[in-house]
Design a protein around this motif. Structure first.
Motif, PDB file in Angstrom:
ATOM      1  N   THR A 182      69.125  60.065 -36.929  1.00  8.89           N
ATOM      2  CA  THR A 182      70.024  61.110 -36.447  1.00  8.89           C
ATOM      3  C   THR A 182      71.248  60.455 -35.813  1.00  8.89           C
ATOM      4  O   THR A 182      71.252  59.264 -35.500  1.00  8.89           O
ATOM      5  CB  THR A 182      69.332  61.999 -35.407  1.00  8.89           C
ATOM      6  OG1 THR A 182      69.046  61.208 -34.251  1.00  8.89           O
ATOM      7  CG2 THR A 182      68.055  62.614 -35.956  1.00  8.89           C
ATOM      8  N   THR A 183      72.268  61.243 -35.610  1.00  9.50           N
ATOM      9  CA  THR A 183      73.482  60.743 -34.975  1.00  9.50           C
ATOM     10  C   THR A 183      73.190  60.251 -33.565  1.00  9.50           C
ATOM     11  O   THR A 183      73.700  59.204 -33.147  1.00  9.50           O
ATOM     12  CB  THR A 183      74.553  61.855 -34.941  1.00  9.50           C
ATOM     13  OG1 THR A 183      74.769  62.315 -36.277  1.00  9.50           O
ATOM     14  CG2 THR A 183      75.857  61.355 -34.372  1.00  9.50           C
ATOM     15  N   ASP A 184      72.371  60.984 -32.835  1.00  5.65           N
ATOM     16  CA  ASP A 184      72.024  60.562 -31.473  1.00  5.65           C
ATOM     17  C   ASP A 184      71.275  59.237 -31.476  1.00  5.65           C
ATOM     18  O   ASP A 184      71.531  58.366 -30.637  1.00  5.65           O
ATOM     19  CB  ASP A 184      71.172  61.632 -30.781  1.00  5.65           C
ATOM     20  CG  ASP A 184      71.955  62.897 -30.499  1.00  5.65           C
ATOM     21  OD1 ASP A 184      73.201  62.825 -30.427  1.00  5.65           O
ATOM     22  OD2 ASP A 184      71.322  63.961 -30.355  1.00  5.65           O
ATOM     23  N   GLU A 185      70.356  59.061 -32.426  1.00  9.38           N
ATOM     24  CA  GLU A 185      69.636  57.789 -32.526  1.00  9.38           C
ATOM     25  C   GLU A 185      70.588  56.650 -32.866  1.00  9.38           C
ATOM     26  O   GLU A 185      70.493  55.549 -32.317  1.00  9.38           O
ATOM     27  CB  GLU A 185      68.538  57.878 -33.594  1.00  9.38           C
ATOM     28  CG  GLU A 185      67.381  58.757 -33.210  1.00  9.38           C
ATOM     29  CD  GLU A 185      66.431  58.996 -34.369  1.00  9.38           C
ATOM     30  OE1 GLU A 185      65.264  59.290 -34.086  1.00  9.38           O
ATOM     31  OE2 GLU A 185      66.840  58.888 -35.546  1.00  9.38           O
ATOM     32  N   HIS A 195      73.833  56.486 -32.180  1.00 10.35           N
ATOM     33  CA  HIS A 195      74.663  56.160 -31.007  1.00 10.35           C
ATOM     34  C   HIS A 195      73.864  55.381 -29.967  1.00 10.35           C
ATOM     35  O   HIS A 195      74.387  54.455 -29.339  1.00 10.35           O
ATOM     36  CB  HIS A 195      75.267  57.427 -30.408  1.00 10.35           C
ATOM     37  CG  HIS A 195      76.348  58.019 -31.259  1.00 10.35           C
ATOM     38  ND1 HIS A 195      77.519  57.356 -31.545  1.00 10.35           N
ATOM     39  CD2 HIS A 195      76.441  59.204 -31.895  1.00 10.35           C
ATOM     40  CE1 HIS A 195      78.286  58.103 -32.317  1.00 10.35           C
ATOM     41  NE2 HIS A 195      77.648  59.232 -32.549  1.00 10.35           N
ATOM     42  N   ALA A 196      72.607  55.731 -29.790  1.00 10.06           N
ATOM     43  CA  ALA A 196      71.759  55.005 -28.841  1.00 10.06           C
ATOM     44  C   ALA A 196      71.558  53.564 -29.310  1.00 10.06           C
ATOM     45  O   ALA A 196      71.634  52.619 -28.500  1.00 10.06           O
ATOM     46  CB  ALA A 196      70.414  55.709 -28.685  1.00 10.06           C
ATOM     47  N   GLU A 197      71.305  53.382 -30.597  1.00 12.09           N
ATOM     48  CA  GLU A 197      71.144  52.033 -31.141  1.00 12.09           C
ATOM     49  C   GLU A 197      72.427  51.223 -30.986  1.00 12.09           C
ATOM     50  O   GLU A 197      72.384  50.032 -30.647  1.00 12.09           O
ATOM     51  CB  GLU A 197      70.755  52.091 -32.620  1.00 12.09           C
ATOM     52  CG  GLU A 197      69.361  52.583 -32.881  1.00 12.09           C
ATOM     53  CD  GLU A 197      68.316  51.525 -32.568  1.00 12.09           C
ATOM     54  OE1 GLU A 197      68.600  50.332 -32.723  1.00 12.09           O
ATOM     55  OE2 GLU A 197      67.212  51.918 -32.165  1.00 12.09           O
ATOM     56  N   LYS A 236      74.724  51.624 -28.722  1.00 11.23           N
ATOM     57  CA  LYS A 236      74.924  51.314 -27.308  1.00 11.23           C
ATOM     58  C   LYS A 236      74.077  50.103 -26.904  1.00 11.23           C
ATOM     59  O   LYS A 236      74.568  49.194 -26.220  1.00 11.23           O
ATOM     60  CB  LYS A 236      74.564  52.529 -26.448  1.00 11.23           C
ATOM     61  CG  LYS A 236      74.884  52.351 -24.994  1.00 11.23           C
ATOM     62  CD  LYS A 236      74.636  53.634 -24.219  1.00 11.23           C
ATOM     63  CE  LYS A 236      75.038  53.455 -22.772  1.00 11.23           C
ATOM     64  NZ  LYS A 236      74.887  54.670 -21.998  1.00 11.23           N
ATOM     65  N   VAL A 237      72.828  50.068 -27.342  1.00  7.92           N
ATOM     66  CA  VAL A 237      71.958  48.926 -27.058  1.00  7.92           C
ATOM     67  C   VAL A 237      72.536  47.657 -27.682  1.00  7.92           C
ATOM     68  O   VAL A 237      72.600  46.609 -27.042  1.00  7.92           O
ATOM     69  CB  VAL A 237      70.523  49.194 -27.573  1.00  7.92           C
ATOM     70  CG1 VAL A 237      69.684  47.924 -27.540  1.00  7.92           C
ATOM     71  CG2 VAL A 237      69.870  50.296 -26.776  1.00  7.92           C
ATOM     72  N   ARG A 278      75.661  47.028 -28.429  1.00  7.44           N
ATOM     73  CA  ARG A 278      76.875  46.655 -27.714  1.00  7.44           C
ATOM     74  C   ARG A 278      76.549  45.936 -26.418  1.00  7.44           C
ATOM     75  O   ARG A 278      77.139  44.893 -26.102  1.00  7.44           O
ATOM     76  CB  ARG A 278      77.722  47.902 -27.430  1.00  7.44           C
ATOM     77  CG  ARG A 278      79.091  47.586 -26.915  1.00  7.44           C
ATOM     78  CD  ARG A 278      79.943  48.841 -26.662  1.00  7.44           C
ATOM     79  NE  ARG A 278      79.823  49.844 -27.689  1.00  7.44           N
ATOM     80  CZ  ARG A 278      79.343  51.075 -27.498  1.00  7.44           C
ATOM     81  NH1 ARG A 278      78.918  51.450 -26.312  1.00  7.44           N
ATOM     82  NH2 ARG A 278      79.277  51.936 -28.482  1.00  7.44           N
TER      83      ARG A 278
END
Length: 94
Positions: free
Chosen positions: A39-42, A44-46, A48-49, A51
């Motif tokens: 998903t898009t949220d997953e 973005h979370a990946e 962020k980690v 980064r």
């Protein structure tokens, strides 16, 4: 042409060209199955980690490189001081 008609026409064309099994494989599920989708949220979370990990690694590498450069500069300054002292000593005895 409605989306259902387009999908039906595409499936028929795939069946003709690649066969029924290949057409079903291509049309019915994404590569790797539905569980492989993110998903898009997953995502973005990946990201962020990723980064945060990359920033930490970059900071560590820059710190190590700075210390190496500082040691190199200090060593070079020491060599210059010794060389100047040797030249001065040679000039006094000449």
């Amino acid at each position: 042409m409605a989306i259902d008609e387009v999908l039906t026409a595409l499936r028929r064309e795939l069946e003709e060209v690649h066969g029924v099994e290949a057409a079903a494989y291509l049309m019915d599920r994404p590569y790797g199955g539905w569980d492989s989708l993110m998903t898009t949220d997953e995502f973005h979370a990946e990201m962020k980690v990723f980064r945060v990990e990359m920033q930490a690694e970059l900071q560590q590498e820059l710190r190590a490189q700075t210390w190496q450069l500082a040691k190199l500069v200090a060593g070079a300054q020491g060599i210059v001081v010794v060389a100047i002292a040797a030249i001065g000593a040679m000039l006094r005895f000449a």
